[in-house]
Write a protein that holds these residues in place. Structure first.
Motif, PDB file in Angstrom:
ATOM      1  N   LYS A 289      21.035  81.196 -13.301  1.00 55.18           N
ATOM      2  CA  LYS A 289      20.711  79.830 -13.711  1.00 55.18           C
ATOM      3  C   LYS A 289      19.206  79.664 -13.978  1.00 55.18           C
ATOM      4  O   LYS A 289      18.369  80.044 -13.163  1.00 55.18           O
ATOM      5  CB  LYS A 289      21.157  78.854 -12.629  1.00 55.18           C
ATOM      6  N   CYS A 290      18.889  79.090 -15.133  1.00 57.22           N
ATOM      7  CA  CYS A 290      17.509  78.778 -15.519  1.00 57.22           C
ATOM      8  C   CYS A 290      17.485  77.370 -16.096  1.00 57.22           C
ATOM      9  O   CYS A 290      18.528  76.728 -16.232  1.00 57.22           O
ATOM     10  CB  CYS A 290      17.000  79.779 -16.562  1.00 57.22           C
ATOM     11  N   ARG A 291      16.291  76.903 -16.446  1.00 60.62           N
ATOM     12  CA  ARG A 291      16.168  75.580 -17.048  1.00 60.62           C
ATOM     13  C   ARG A 291      15.691  75.722 -18.489  1.00 60.62           C
ATOM     14  O   ARG A 291      14.672  76.379 -18.748  1.00 60.62           O
ATOM     15  CB  ARG A 291      15.183  74.701 -16.280  1.00 60.62           C
ATOM     16  N   ALA A 292      16.425  75.121 -19.417  1.00 58.75           N
ATOM     17  CA  ALA A 292      16.029  75.125 -20.822  1.00 58.75           C
ATOM     18  C   ALA A 292      15.047  73.983 -21.060  1.00 58.75           C
ATOM     19  O   ALA A 292      15.413  72.813 -20.960  1.00 58.75           O
ATOM     20  CB  ALA A 292      17.245  74.979 -21.713  1.00 58.75           C
ATOM     21  N   GLU A 293      13.793  74.322 -21.337  1.00 56.49           N
ATOM     22  CA  GLU A 293      12.768  73.314 -21.586  1.00 56.49           C
ATOM     23  C   GLU A 293      12.852  72.775 -23.008  1.00 56.49           C
ATOM     24  O   GLU A 293      12.503  71.619 -23.257  1.00 56.49           O
ATOM     25  CB  GLU A 293      11.382  73.910 -21.343  1.00 56.49           C
ATOM     26  N   SER A 294      13.309  73.606 -23.938  1.00 59.79           N
ATOM     27  CA  SER A 294      13.434  73.155 -25.318  1.00 59.79           C
ATOM     28  C   SER A 294      14.343  74.109 -26.060  1.00 59.79           C
ATOM     29  O   SER A 294      14.604  75.234 -25.623  1.00 59.79           O
ATOM     30  CB  SER A 294      12.059  73.094 -25.996  1.00 59.79           C
ATOM     31  N   GLY A 295      14.836  73.652 -27.219  1.00 58.35           N
ATOM     32  CA  GLY A 295      15.664  74.490 -28.062  1.00 58.35           C
ATOM     33  C   GLY A 295      17.123  74.072 -28.075  1.00 58.35           C
ATOM     34  O   GLY A 295      17.574  73.272 -27.248  1.00 58.35           O
ATOM     35  N   ALA A 296      17.856  74.619 -29.046  1.00 64.42           N
ATOM     36  CA  ALA A 296      19.289  74.346 -29.188  1.00 64.42           C
ATOM     37  C   ALA A 296      20.082  75.596 -28.825  1.00 64.42           C
ATOM     38  O   ALA A 296      19.659  76.720 -29.130  1.00 64.42           O
ATOM     39  CB  ALA A 296      19.599  73.914 -30.621  1.00 64.42           C
ATOM     40  N   TYR A 297      21.232  75.390 -28.217  1.00 64.91           N
ATOM     41  CA  TYR A 297      22.022  76.536 -27.752  1.00 64.91           C
ATOM     42  C   TYR A 297      23.456  76.090 -27.505  1.00 64.91           C
ATOM     43  O   TYR A 297      23.762  74.889 -27.437  1.00 64.91           O
ATOM     44  CB  TYR A 297      21.418  77.116 -26.469  1.00 64.91           C
ATOM     45  N   ASP A 298      24.332  77.076 -27.333  1.00 65.95           N
ATOM     46  CA  ASP A 298      25.735  76.816 -27.019  1.00 65.95           C
ATOM     47  C   ASP A 298      26.068  77.541 -25.719  1.00 65.95           C
ATOM     48  O   ASP A 298      25.742  78.716 -25.559  1.00 65.95           O
ATOM     49  CB  ASP A 298      26.626  77.321 -28.156  1.00 65.95           C
ATOM     50  N   MET A 299      26.693  76.826 -24.795  1.00 68.01           N
ATOM     51  CA  MET A 299      27.078  77.426 -23.513  1.00 68.01           C
ATOM     52  C   MET A 299      28.545  77.868 -23.493  1.00 68.01           C
ATOM     53  O   MET A 299      28.986  78.526 -22.553  1.00 68.01           O
ATOM     54  CB  MET A 299      26.834  76.427 -22.377  1.00 68.01           C
ATOM     55  N   GLY A 300      29.301  77.505 -24.514  1.00 69.82           N
ATOM     56  CA  GLY A 300      30.697  77.894 -24.526  1.00 69.82           C
ATOM     57  C   GLY A 300      31.488  77.241 -23.400  1.00 69.82           C
ATOM     58  O   GLY A 300      31.039  76.279 -22.767  1.00 69.82           O
ATOM     59  N   ASP A 301      32.675  77.781 -23.123  1.00 73.68           N
ATOM     60  CA  ASP A 301      33.557  77.219 -22.091  1.00 73.68           C
ATOM     61  C   ASP A 301      33.994  78.270 -21.075  1.00 73.68           C
ATOM     62  O   ASP A 301      34.958  78.053 -20.328  1.00 73.68           O
ATOM     63  CB  ASP A 301      34.812  76.600 -22.739  1.00 73.68           C
ATOM     64  N   ASP A 302      33.304  79.407 -21.050  1.00 74.73           N
ATOM     65  CA  ASP A 302      33.769  80.517 -20.214  1.00 74.73           C
ATOM     66  C   ASP A 302      33.089  80.595 -18.854  1.00 74.73           C
ATOM     67  O   ASP A 302      33.049  81.669 -18.245  1.00 74.73           O
ATOM     68  CB  ASP A 302      33.567  81.850 -20.956  1.00 74.73           C
ATOM     69  N   TYR A 303      32.560  79.494 -18.372  1.00 72.95           N
ATOM     70  CA  TYR A 303      31.964  79.485 -17.041  1.00 72.95           C
ATOM     71  C   TYR A 303      32.667  78.425 -16.200  1.00 72.95           C
ATOM     72  O   TYR A 303      33.290  77.489 -16.727  1.00 72.95           O
ATOM     73  CB  TYR A 303      30.457  79.232 -17.102  1.00 72.95           C
ATOM     74  N   ILE A 304      32.553  78.557 -14.888  1.00 75.76           N
ATOM     75  CA  ILE A 304      33.238  77.626 -14.002  1.00 75.76           C
ATOM     76  C   ILE A 304      32.265  76.574 -13.489  1.00 75.76           C
ATOM     77  O   ILE A 304      31.046  76.782 -13.471  1.00 75.76           O
ATOM     78  CB  ILE A 304      33.914  78.358 -12.825  1.00 75.76           C
ATOM     79  N   ASP A 305      32.795  75.435 -13.060  1.00 77.52           N
ATOM     80  CA  ASP A 305      31.953  74.328 -12.599  1.00 77.52           C
ATOM     81  C   ASP A 305      31.134  74.698 -11.379  1.00 77.52           C
ATOM     82  O   ASP A 305      30.032  74.164 -11.186  1.00 77.52           O
ATOM     83  CB  ASP A 305      32.821  73.109 -12.277  1.00 77.52           C
ATOM     84  N   ASP A 306      31.621  75.581 -10.537  1.00 78.95           N
ATOM     85  CA  ASP A 306      30.862  75.984  -9.352  1.00 78.95           C
ATOM     86  C   ASP A 306      29.583  76.718  -9.739  1.00 78.95           C
ATOM     87  O   ASP A 306      28.604  76.706  -8.996  1.00 78.95           O
ATOM     88  CB  ASP A 306      31.715  76.885  -8.451  1.00 78.95           C
ATOM     89  N   ALA A 307      29.587  77.366 -10.904  1.00 83.58           N
ATOM     90  CA  ALA A 307      28.393  78.084 -11.358  1.00 83.58           C
ATOM     91  C   ALA A 307      27.408  77.137 -12.029  1.00 83.58           C
ATOM     92  O   ALA A 307      26.190  77.281 -11.877  1.00 83.58           O
ATOM     93  CB  ALA A 307      28.789  79.202 -12.321  1.00 83.58           C
ATOM     94  N   LEU A 308      27.915  76.152 -12.762  1.00 85.25           N
ATOM     95  CA  LEU A 308      27.060  75.181 -13.447  1.00 85.25           C
ATOM     96  C   LEU A 308      27.846  73.882 -13.588  1.00 85.25           C
ATOM     97  O   LEU A 308      28.809  73.811 -14.347  1.00 85.25           O
ATOM     98  CB  LEU A 308      26.649  75.695 -14.829  1.00 85.25           C
ATOM     99  N   THR A 309      27.435  72.870 -12.830  1.00 88.32           N
ATOM    100  CA  THR A 309      28.147  71.602 -12.875  1.00 88.32           C
ATOM    101  C   THR A 309      27.806  70.832 -14.157  1.00 88.32           C
ATOM    102  O   THR A 309      26.820  71.130 -14.835  1.00 88.32           O
ATOM    103  CB  THR A 309      27.803  70.730 -11.667  1.00 88.32           C
ATOM    104  N   GLU A 310      28.597  69.836 -14.442  1.00 88.12           N
ATOM    105  CA  GLU A 310      28.347  69.007 -15.616  1.00 88.12           C
ATOM    106  C   GLU A 310      27.004  68.293 -15.508  1.00 88.12           C
ATOM    107  O   GLU A 310      26.265  68.183 -16.492  1.00 88.12           O
ATOM    108  CB  GLU A 310      29.473  67.983 -15.772  1.00 88.12           C
ATOM    109  N   ASP A 311      26.670  67.821 -14.305  1.00 87.60           N
ATOM    110  CA  ASP A 311      25.386  67.152 -14.099  1.00 87.60           C
ATOM    111  C   ASP A 311      24.222  68.111 -14.338  1.00 87.60           C
ATOM    112  O   ASP A 311      23.204  67.734 -14.947  1.00 87.60           O
ATOM    113  CB  ASP A 311      25.296  66.575 -12.691  1.00 87.60           C
ATOM    114  N   GLU A 312      24.340  69.343 -13.859  1.00 91.36           N
ATOM    115  CA  GLU A 312      23.283  70.327 -14.061  1.00 91.36           C
ATOM    116  C   GLU A 312      23.103  70.632 -15.547  1.00 91.36           C
ATOM    117  O   GLU A 312      21.971  70.749 -16.041  1.00 91.36           O
ATOM    118  CB  GLU A 312      23.602  71.603 -13.295  1.00 91.36           C
ATOM    119  N   ALA A 313      24.210  70.753 -16.260  1.00 94.46           N
ATOM    120  CA  ALA A 313      24.124  71.039 -17.699  1.00 94.46           C
ATOM    121  C   ALA A 313      23.441  69.897 -18.446  1.00 94.46           C
ATOM    122  O   ALA A 313      22.640  70.129 -19.356  1.00 94.46           O
ATOM    123  CB  ALA A 313      25.523  71.290 -18.257  1.00 94.46           C
TER     124      ALA A 313
END
Length: 342
Positions: free
Chosen positions: A49-73
C-alpha cells in the motif's frame, strides 16, 4: 509510450521508473531493481500500500477489501501490485529507499555559467553531457552538490525545469561559505558531482489557486514550478510573493516578470523588509498576502525560505484561522540540508 512514475521514499529520496502500458507499478519497480514492499502480489495482504499524490490509474477489481478499503481508495491509497497507471504519477512510499534496496542517483555536470548578483546570490548554470540522461525530478526538489576538494556537499533546489540538460541553481552568498569560496575561483568547464533528486517539497497536480511565498534564494524552486506551469499552459490563478531583507537581495525579478506574459492568471509582488528602503512594498510577506485567496479556503500554499520566515508564516496562518486546501513548506539554513514538509 511509457508513463513516468515518481517514487518518493520516507528518507526524502526520489526514484523514477517508466511503467509500460498495462503494466502494474510493482512490476515496473521490480524491473528497475527497486524492491517495493510486497508479500502476496495478488491484492490480498495490503503490504504494498502506497499513497498516490497525483496521476490517473486503474486499480481493477482483483483485490479484497481487507487489503484496501473503499475509504482508503477514496483517500488516494493504492496497492502497487494492482495499480495500472494511465498517466504519469507520483507515489509516496511509506518506507525508506534503503529498505527497498535502492538509493540516491548520482551524475556529473559541467559548469557553463557563474553569474554573481551583487553580494546576495550567485546563479550557477550546469550542463549534463550530451548523450547522458538528463536528470528527472519534480519541480521544487533539490540535489546535493559536492564541493570540489572539500569532502562536503551543499543542498540546492533546481531553478530549471525537469528533464533538461541545462541545470540552474540560485545560491545564496555566505561570507566565507564553502561553496561560495569555490565558486569565486571556479571557471566554465569544471566538473561537479551531483546526487539526487530529493525532497518532498514539489508542485502537486490540481486546478485550484496557488499562493507561492519565497524568501531570498528560496525563489529557486518556484522558478522551476512556474516554468513547468507555463509549458503546460496552466490556467490556474497563481500569485507569488518574493520577500527579501534588502533591495540588493532582489534577484531574477525580470525572470519572474516574464512569466506574466506566459501565464494568463499569474501575478507577483516583491517585498523588502528594510524600512529604510524606497521599495513600494516594505515589511514581511505575511503583511502582503491577498486576503481573498486566503479566505476562499481553496488555495494551495507553497512556502520556501529561511526558518524565521517559515515559522512566521505558519504562526500567521494558525493565529488567523487560515485553513488552505493544502500547505507545503521547506525551510533552509546556510550550510545545512533543506528540510521539507508536505
Amino acid at each position: 509510450m511509457c508513463y513516468r512514475i515518481a517514487l518518493n521514499f520516507e528518507d526524502g529520496i526520489t526514484r523514477f521508473v517508466d511503467c509500460k502500458p498495462g503494466e502494474k507499478v510493482l512490476d515496473a519497480a521490480f524491473r528497475n531493481k527497486i524492491n517495493l514492499p510486497m508479500d502476496c502480489s495478488d491484492g490480498v495482504c495490503g503490504t504494498c500500500k502506497c499513497r498516490a499524490e497525483s496521476g490517473a490509474y486503474d486499480m481493477g477489481d482483483d483485490y479484497i477489501d481487507d487489503a484496501l478499503t473503499e475509504d482508503e481508495a477514496e483517500e488516494g491509497l493504492v496497492l502497487t501490485c494492482q495499480m495500472v497507471p494511465s498517466s504519469d504519477c507520483v507515489l509516496s512510499v511509506p518506507t525508506t529507499s534503503q529498505a527497498c534496496k535502492t538509493g540516491q542517483q548520482s551524475f556529473v555536470a559541467t559548469v557553463t555559467g557563474i553569474a554573481p548578483h551583487h553580494d546576495a546570490a550567485v546563479v550557477l548554470e550546469l550542463a549534463v553531457d550530451e548523450g547522458e540522461t538528463a536528470p528527472v525530478f519534480l519541480p521544487g526538489q533539490y540535489v546535493n552538490i559536492d564541493v570540489p576538494g572539500g569532502g562536503e556537499h551543499r543542498s540546492y533546489s533546481f531553478s530549471s525545469a525537469p528533464g533538461e540538460h541545462r541545470l540552474g541553481f540560485l545560491i545564496k552568498k555566505i561570507p566565507d561559505g564553502l561553496m561560495g569560496n569555490w565558486l569565486a575561483g571556479a571557471k566554465p568547464g569544471e566538473r561537479l558531482n551531483l546526487t539526487g533528486p530529493m525532497g518532498s517539497f514539489y508542485l502537486r497536480d490540481g486546478d485550484g489557486p496557488l499562493l507561492f511565498l519565497a524568501g531570498g534564494t528560496g525563489l529557486a524552486p518556484f522558478l522551476s514550478m512556474l516554468e513547468v506551469l507555463a509549458r503546460a499552459g496552466s490556467q490556474r490563478q497563481i500569485h507569488l510573493i518574493y520577500g527579501v531583507t534588502r533591495d540588493l537581495d532582489l534577484v531574477l525579478v525580470d525572470e519572474i516578470a516574464a512569466y506574466a506574459a506566459r501565464l494568463p492568471n499569474f501575478t507577483y509582488a516583491t517585498v523588502v523588509a528594510d524600512q529604510a528602503s524606497d521599495h513600494p512594498r516594505k515589511g514581511w510577506v505575511t503583511q502582503h498576502m491577498p486576503e481573498d485567496m486566503l479566505a476562499a479556503g481553496d488555495v494551495d500554499i507553497y512556502l520556501c525560505g529561511p526558518p524565521p520566515m517559515v515559522d512566521a508564516v505558519r504562526h500567521y496562518l494558525d493565529e488567523n484561522g487560515v485553513r488552505p486546501a493544502s500547505f507545503h513548506y521547506e525551510k533552509f539554513t546556510p550550510n545545512a540540508p533543506l528540510q521539507a514538509i508536505a
